[in-house]
Design a protein around this motif. Sequence first.
Motif, short mmCIF file in Angstrom:
data_model
loop_
_atom_site.label_atom_id
_atom_site.label_comp_id
_atom_site.label_asym_id
_atom_site.label_seq_id
_atom_site.Cartn_x
_atom_site.Cartn_y
_atom_site.Cartn_z
N ASP A 30 0.82 -1.22 0.00
CA ASP A 30 0.00 0.00 0.00
C ASP A 30 0.85 1.27 0.00
N GLY A 31 2.17 1.13 -0.18
CA GLY A 31 3.04 2.31 -0.24
C GLY A 31 3.62 2.73 1.09
N THR A 32 3.43 1.94 2.14
CA THR A 32 3.98 2.26 3.45
C THR A 32 5.41 1.71 3.57
N VAL A 33 6.31 2.55 4.07
CA VAL A 33 7.68 2.13 4.37
C VAL A 33 7.85 2.13 5.89
N ILE A 34 8.51 1.09 6.41
CA ILE A 34 8.65 0.94 7.85
C ILE A 34 10.13 0.84 8.20
N ARG A 35 10.54 1.63 9.20
CA ARG A 35 11.91 1.56 9.71
C ARG A 35 11.87 1.42 11.21
N ASP A 36 12.40 0.30 11.70
CA ASP A 36 12.42 0.02 13.14
C ASP A 36 11.04 0.16 13.75
N GLY A 37 10.03 -0.31 13.03
CA GLY A 37 8.67 -0.31 13.56
C GLY A 37 7.91 0.97 13.34
N THR A 38 8.56 2.02 12.82
CA THR A 38 7.89 3.30 12.59
C THR A 38 7.46 3.41 11.14
N PRO A 39 6.13 3.54 10.87
CA PRO A 39 5.67 3.60 9.48
C PRO A 39 5.77 5.00 8.89
N LEU A 40 6.02 5.05 7.60
CA LEU A 40 5.98 6.28 6.83
C LEU A 40 5.13 6.02 5.61
N LYS A 41 4.00 6.71 5.48
CA LYS A 41 3.10 6.50 4.35
C LYS A 41 3.50 7.41 3.20
N THR A 42 3.85 6.81 2.09
CA THR A 42 4.12 7.60 0.89
C THR A 42 2.79 7.92 0.21
N ARG A 43 2.84 8.65 -0.90
CA ARG A 43 1.62 8.99 -1.62
C ARG A 43 1.18 7.86 -2.54
N LEU A 44 1.98 6.82 -2.63
CA LEU A 44 1.62 5.68 -3.47
C LEU A 44 0.47 4.90 -2.85
N GLN A 45 -0.43 4.42 -3.70
CA GLN A 45 -1.54 3.59 -3.22
C GLN A 45 -1.37 2.13 -3.59
N VAL A 46 -0.45 1.86 -4.49
CA VAL A 46 -0.09 0.48 -4.81
C VAL A 46 1.38 0.48 -5.22
N VAL A 47 2.10 -0.53 -4.75
CA VAL A 47 3.52 -0.69 -5.09
C VAL A 47 3.69 -2.04 -5.77
N PRO A 84 10.30 11.77 1.27
CA PRO A 84 10.47 10.96 0.05
C PRO A 84 10.60 11.84 -1.19
N GLN A 85 11.34 11.34 -2.17
CA GLN A 85 11.48 12.01 -3.46
C GLN A 85 10.59 11.29 -4.47
#
Length: 226
Positions: A30-47, A84-85
Motif C-alpha cells: 500500500d506504499g507504506t515504508v517501515i523503519r524500526d517499527g515506525t511507518p511512513l506512508k508515501t503517496r503511493l496507493q499500490v507498489v 520521500p522524493q
Amino acid sequence: MKKLSHLYLIGALFAWLPAVAQEHLSWRTDGTVIRDGTPLKTRLQVVYSALAADQGLYLAGDIIDSKGINHPQIVFVAADQSTPQYWPQTHSVNQFFLYQGHTYSVLYNGQALVRKGKQWLPSPLAFKQDPTVVYNRDDLVACTPRPLEKETRVQGSCYSLGKGWSTDIDWQHTAPAVCQGTLTALVKVRKQWLAQQLSLADGRLLASAPLAQPVNDLCSIRFDKP
C-alpha cells in the motif's frame, strides 16, 4: 501505461513480503515504508516493485486520482526516512536493477532510465516491451512474456543485451530465473508443462524436463545430464 490485467507478476514480486531492505527498512504493497517499527506512508496507493540501494529504498507504484486514473511514480525513501522524493513517469516501472555500479529502472515500454544525481535520465540500454531483467552481472539478460490474449501470435522470449542472442520462450506467469549459471524457464507445450534450461552464453537449449504441474521455485527443478 501498463494495464492492471498484466500485474500477474505481482504475486511473484510480493511473495517475500515484508521485505527487509536497507538497514531496517521494509515496505508494504500500500506504499507504506517501515523503519524500526515506525511507518511512513508515501503517496503511493499500490507498489509493484522495489529495490534497496543508494542508502535507501526505491519504490515503483501508482498514485490513483479521484477519477480512478493511475499515475506511475518512482519514489525514493532514504534510510533516515527524510522526505520521500518523487519522479512521475509516463509508463509503469517494471523493475529496478543494478548494473555496472549504477541504479536503473526499466519501464513497461522497454525504456531504461539511469539514476544520475537527483534525476532519472534516459540510458542507451534498450529492452523489448514488458521486460524482466533476470541477470545483471557481466551481461544483461531480460525476458518478455507472451501476452495473455489467447489469439496473439506474439511469443515470449529471453535475450542478451551484451551478447546479442535472443531465444523464443513461450512463458507467461513465472519469469525465467538464473539457477547455477544457467537460465531456467517454465513453458506449456500442447497442455504439457515443460522446464527448459538454456545457456547464458548464447541462449541455446541445454536440456528439457517434463513437469506434472508448474512449480514456483524454478531452481528446484532438476534436469537429467545429457
